[in-house]
Design a protein around this motif. Sequence first.
Motif, mmCIF file in Angstrom:
data_model
loop_
_atom_site.group_PDB
_atom_site.id
_atom_site.type_symbol
_atom_site.label_atom_id
_atom_site.label_comp_id
_atom_site.label_asym_id
_atom_site.label_seq_id
_atom_site.Cartn_x
_atom_site.Cartn_y
_atom_site.Cartn_z
ATOM 1 N N GLY A 462 0.777 14.937 0.414
ATOM 2 C CA GLY A 462 1.142 16.349 0.478
ATOM 3 C C GLY A 462 0.076 17.168 1.160
ATOM 4 O O GLY A 462 -0.876 16.626 1.740
ATOM 5 N N LEU A 463 0.255 18.473 1.061
ATOM 6 C CA LEU A 463 -0.752 19.389 1.604
ATOM 7 C C LEU A 463 -1.865 19.478 0.581
ATOM 8 O O LEU A 463 -1.613 19.730 -0.600
ATOM 9 N N LEU A 464 -3.091 19.296 1.052
ATOM 10 C CA LEU A 464 -4.206 19.331 0.111
ATOM 11 C C LEU A 464 -4.561 20.786 -0.210
ATOM 12 O O LEU A 464 -4.809 21.595 0.686
ATOM 13 N N ALA A 465 -4.561 21.101 -1.499
ATOM 14 C CA ALA A 465 -4.946 22.445 -1.938
ATOM 15 C C ALA A 465 -5.872 22.314 -3.139
ATOM 16 O O ALA A 465 -5.962 21.241 -3.744
ATOM 17 N N ILE A 466 -6.584 23.377 -3.452
ATOM 18 C CA ILE A 466 -7.511 23.354 -4.586
ATOM 19 C C ILE A 466 -7.050 24.406 -5.591
ATOM 20 O O ILE A 466 -6.784 25.552 -5.227
ATOM 21 N N LYS A 467 -6.995 23.979 -6.834
ATOM 22 C CA LYS A 467 -6.357 24.797 -7.851
ATOM 23 C C LYS A 467 -7.293 25.816 -8.482
ATOM 24 O O LYS A 467 -6.900 26.928 -8.788
ATOM 25 N N LYS A 468 -8.514 25.409 -8.728
ATOM 26 C CA LYS A 468 -9.446 26.318 -9.402
ATOM 27 C C LYS A 468 -10.428 26.864 -8.384
ATOM 28 O O LYS A 468 -10.882 26.127 -7.518
ATOM 29 N N PRO A 469 -10.793 28.135 -8.513
ATOM 30 C CA PRO A 469 -11.886 28.618 -7.669
ATOM 31 C C PRO A 469 -13.180 27.889 -8.036
ATOM 32 O O PRO A 469 -13.311 27.399 -9.163
ATOM 33 N N TRP A 470 -14.111 27.801 -7.101
ATOM 34 C CA TRP A 470 -15.412 27.197 -7.389
ATOM 35 C C TRP A 470 -16.457 28.098 -6.739
ATOM 36 O O TRP A 470 -16.139 28.854 -5.803
ATOM 37 N N PRO A 471 -17.700 28.052 -7.231
ATOM 38 C CA PRO A 471 -18.680 29.057 -6.802
ATOM 39 C C PRO A 471 -18.967 29.069 -5.307
ATOM 40 O O PRO A 471 -19.261 30.117 -4.742
ATOM 41 N N GLY A 472 -18.857 27.901 -4.640
ATOM 42 C CA GLY A 472 -19.279 27.815 -3.243
ATOM 43 C C GLY A 472 -18.240 28.250 -2.236
ATOM 44 O O GLY A 472 -18.485 28.177 -1.029
ATOM 45 N N MET A 473 -17.075 28.676 -2.668
ATOM 46 C CA MET A 473 -16.049 28.986 -1.665
ATOM 47 C C MET A 473 -16.344 30.284 -0.923
ATOM 48 O O MET A 473 -16.987 31.189 -1.448
ATOM 49 N N ALA A 474 -15.883 30.355 0.336
ATOM 50 C CA ALA A 474 -16.087 31.561 1.141
ATOM 51 C C ALA A 474 -15.356 32.720 0.490
ATOM 52 O O ALA A 474 -14.340 32.539 -0.191
ATOM 53 N N ARG A 475 -15.875 33.921 0.703
ATOM 54 C CA ARG A 475 -15.299 35.087 0.047
ATOM 55 C C ARG A 475 -14.363 35.883 0.941
ATOM 56 O O ARG A 475 -13.463 36.553 0.477
ATOM 57 N N THR A 476 -14.609 35.832 2.246
ATOM 58 C CA THR A 476 -13.781 36.616 3.147
ATOM 59 C C THR A 476 -14.054 36.186 4.584
ATOM 60 O O THR A 476 -14.936 35.370 4.835
ATOM 61 N N ILE A 477 -13.267 36.735 5.504
ATOM 62 C CA ILE A 477 -13.543 36.585 6.928
ATOM 63 C C ILE A 477 -14.121 37.906 7.396
ATOM 64 O O ILE A 477 -13.538 38.970 7.129
ATOM 65 N N GLN A 478 -15.253 37.840 8.051
ATOM 66 C CA GLN A 478 -15.941 39.039 8.530
ATOM 67 C C GLN A 478 -14.967 39.980 9.236
ATOM 68 O O GLN A 478 -14.339 39.601 10.226
ATOM 69 N N GLY A 479 -14.838 41.163 8.673
ATOM 70 C CA GLY A 479 -14.043 42.190 9.324
ATOM 71 C C GLY A 479 -12.533 42.035 9.203
ATOM 72 O O GLY A 479 -11.785 42.808 9.791
ATOM 73 N N ASP A 480 -12.054 41.012 8.488
ATOM 74 C CA ASP A 480 -10.613 40.792 8.440
ATOM 75 C C ASP A 480 -10.203 40.084 7.140
ATOM 76 O O ASP A 480 -9.797 38.924 7.145
#
Length: 648
Positions: A462-480
Motif C-alpha cells: 500500500g501507500l506508506l504513511a505514518i500514523k503518529k507524529p514524531w518529534p523529528g518531523m518537518a513543521r512546514t514548507i517555508q512560505g507555503d
Amino acid sequence: MENKKDIYHPVKENFEKAVISSMDEYHALYAESIENNEAFWDKQAKQMLRWQHDFEEVSNCDLEEGMISWFLGGKLNACENCVDRHARNNGDKIALIWEADEPGQEKRISYKELLREVSRLANVLRHHGIRKGDRVALYMPMIPEAVYAMLACARIGAVHSVVFAGFSAEALRDRINNAKCKAVITANEGVRGKRVIPLKRIVDEAVMACPSIQHVFVAERTANKVPFYEPRDVWLNRAMEAERPYCPIEHMDSEDTLFLLYTSGSTGQPKGLAHTTAGYLLFAALTQKYVFDIQPDDVYACVADIGWVTGHTYVVYGPLLNGGTTVIFESVPGYPDAGRYWEMVERLKISQFYTAPTAIRAIQREGDAYVKKYDRSSLRVLGTVGEPINPDTWRWYHDVVGEGRCSIVDTWWQTETGGILISPLPAATPTKPGSATLPFFGIEPVLLSPEGQEVHGNGVSGLLAIKKPWPGMARTIQGDHQRFLTTYLTDYKGYYLTGDGAMRDNDGYYWLTGRVDDVMNVSGHRIGSAEIEGALVSHPYCAEAAVVGFPHDIKGEGIFAYVIMHEDEDSGTDLVGELRNEVRRRIGPIATPDRIIIAPGLPKTRSGKIMRRILRKIAANQTDDMGDISTLADPGIVEKLIELRNAK
Ligand code: ATP
Ligand code: MG
C-alpha cells in the motif's frame, strides 16, 4: 522476492556493548514507545538533550490540522548541545576528521577547538548584522568551515539553508530568494577529485538578483584568486582570526526553526522544509545512537554531502549530539581510484560507514580487489540510504566490504522526516537484502489503500504513511504552509503521507517499492522531473517537455526527456545540444538528460494530464505491456514515440 534462507543475523562478537543487543529488547522498547508515547519522548528528551529551560508540555499535535509541536515552553540551543557540553566534559576528544580531497591530508579537530572555531564564525556573523531568526544560505564544499557555519548559525539563532554546491547559480538564487536569506557563506573554490569548482563565481552570479543579500562570506579552500567585491564580500578566515574564541549562546524555543532545506521539488518549486530545534535534535540524537550503535571510541563516517538531509542529520547533528567523532568527506568515491573509501576506512579506523546505493554500485563494478586491498577490520556497521538497494548490491556490501561480519542498516527516511524511520538495529535485527526491516522507536508505519483504508496484517502492500507524529518531523514548507498540508496531511486525514509505496512481508518487514511521485534519483541526487521540464521549456524553441527516469546501470536512474518543439521552428540547429546546455546552465550538470527525443506529441489523458507511466515504459524499452491506454486523447502517439525511441 522473499527467500527464507536469505536472512542475515548480527555477528554478536562485533557488538559486545551494543545499545540494543537483542530483538527482545527492541520489541520491549518499541512497545513502550508506542503505548506510552508521550512518556517515552519525555524521558528521552530529558536524557539526550541539555535544556536551558525545561519544557512544560511534551507535545501538542493534531495531524489533521497540521498542528505539530513538541517540548513546548522549553529552551535550548543546538550548538550548545552539539559542542559546548562535550567541550566541557571531554574537550580533547576529536569531534571532526576532515578527510580532504587528497588522501592522507586529513585534519583532526577536537571539541575544544570546535567550540573556538564555531564561536569565532558566530561572532563574525553577529558583527555583520546577522541576528536570531535571520536566514543564512550556505553554498559550501565539504570543509570544516561548512560545519562551523551550520553550528555558528544555530548558536546565534540564525536559520541555515544549505544549498548543495553542485547546483547552478539560478537554482541557488531561487532558494536564496524564497527564504530571503541575508547572507551567503561560501568558499572561493571547491575541490572534488582534483576538479576545481568556482563556487564564488557561481555565488556572484546568483546574488546579482538577490536583493535580500547583504554579505557574502568567503572561506579560502584554494590559493587561487577570485573576484571580490568589498564591502559586500568578507574573507571568512581572516574575519574569524579577528574574533574572540567564545560567543554567547542564544536561547531558542523548542519550536524555533533550526534550518530550512530544499527538496528536489517534483511539482515545480522545490519545497523548503522547515525543521525546528528540540524535536529535530532529539530525533537526530536518538536515531544516530541506536541505528549506528555509537560507542565512545568509534570513528563514524557518513560520506553524504551536507547539501542533503543525510549530511545534516548524520554528518553533523546526530554524531555531534552523541559526542562522537564524525568524518567530513570532501572527495568522491572514485578518487584517486575505486579503493578510496576502504583506504580511508583503514587509515582512519572507521567503525560505521554510511553511503548511498548508487555509490556502492559504482565501486562494486570496479571489482573486489579495490576493497580487499585494505584492512576493514575496524568496521562494524555499514549503512545505506536514498533509494532501495538491490539485493545483489546489498550482498556485495555485506559479504565483500563487510567480510560477512558487519551489519547492514538499510535506512529508510526522507528530508521531511528529519531522521531514520525504518531501519534495522545493527546488533539486534536479522536482516533481509533489500528490506529496510522494522520501524524505529515511536514510529508507527501503516499501509493505506488508494481509498485511504489501513491495510492490516502481513503480506500486503500500500501507500506508506505514518500514523503518529514524531518529534523529528518537518513543521512546514517555508512560505507555503498550505502546500505542506496538501502534500503530506490532507489527502489521508490523520496520517503523514510519505509518497512512497511499500510492501509488508510475512515477518512484518517493510520493503520500499518506490515513489508514487515523479522524482528521479540520479547517482543519489534527487531531481524533480518538473524542474528539468521547466528548464527545457525555457528554451525559445521548446513548447513542452516531459521528463522521466529510466533504469541506468551506474546512475541508478538516467534522465529521459520528450520534447515538443514549436510548430514552425527550424530544426536545422543542434537543438538537442542546446537543450542539454540549457538544463546544465539552469540546474546543474547532474540534471543533464541522457536522452532527448524531439516528439510529435505526448500521451495525455482527455483532461490534459501527461501519462508518465507510459513515457517511463517507452524510455525503459518495456513496451510489451503498456497497460490501459484507452483514456488517452490520442492513442496513436504511443506507436510514434516507440519508433522514435528505437531510432538510432
Ligand atoms: P521531493 O520531496 O522533492 O520529491 P525527494 O523525496 O527526492 O524530494 P529525499 O527526502 O532526499 O528527497 O528522499 C527521500 C526519498 O528517498 C524517500 O521518499 C524514498 O523514496 C527514497 N529513499 C530513501 N531511503 C530509502 C531506502 N532506504 N529505501 C528505499 N527508498 C529510500
Ligand atoms: Mg520526497
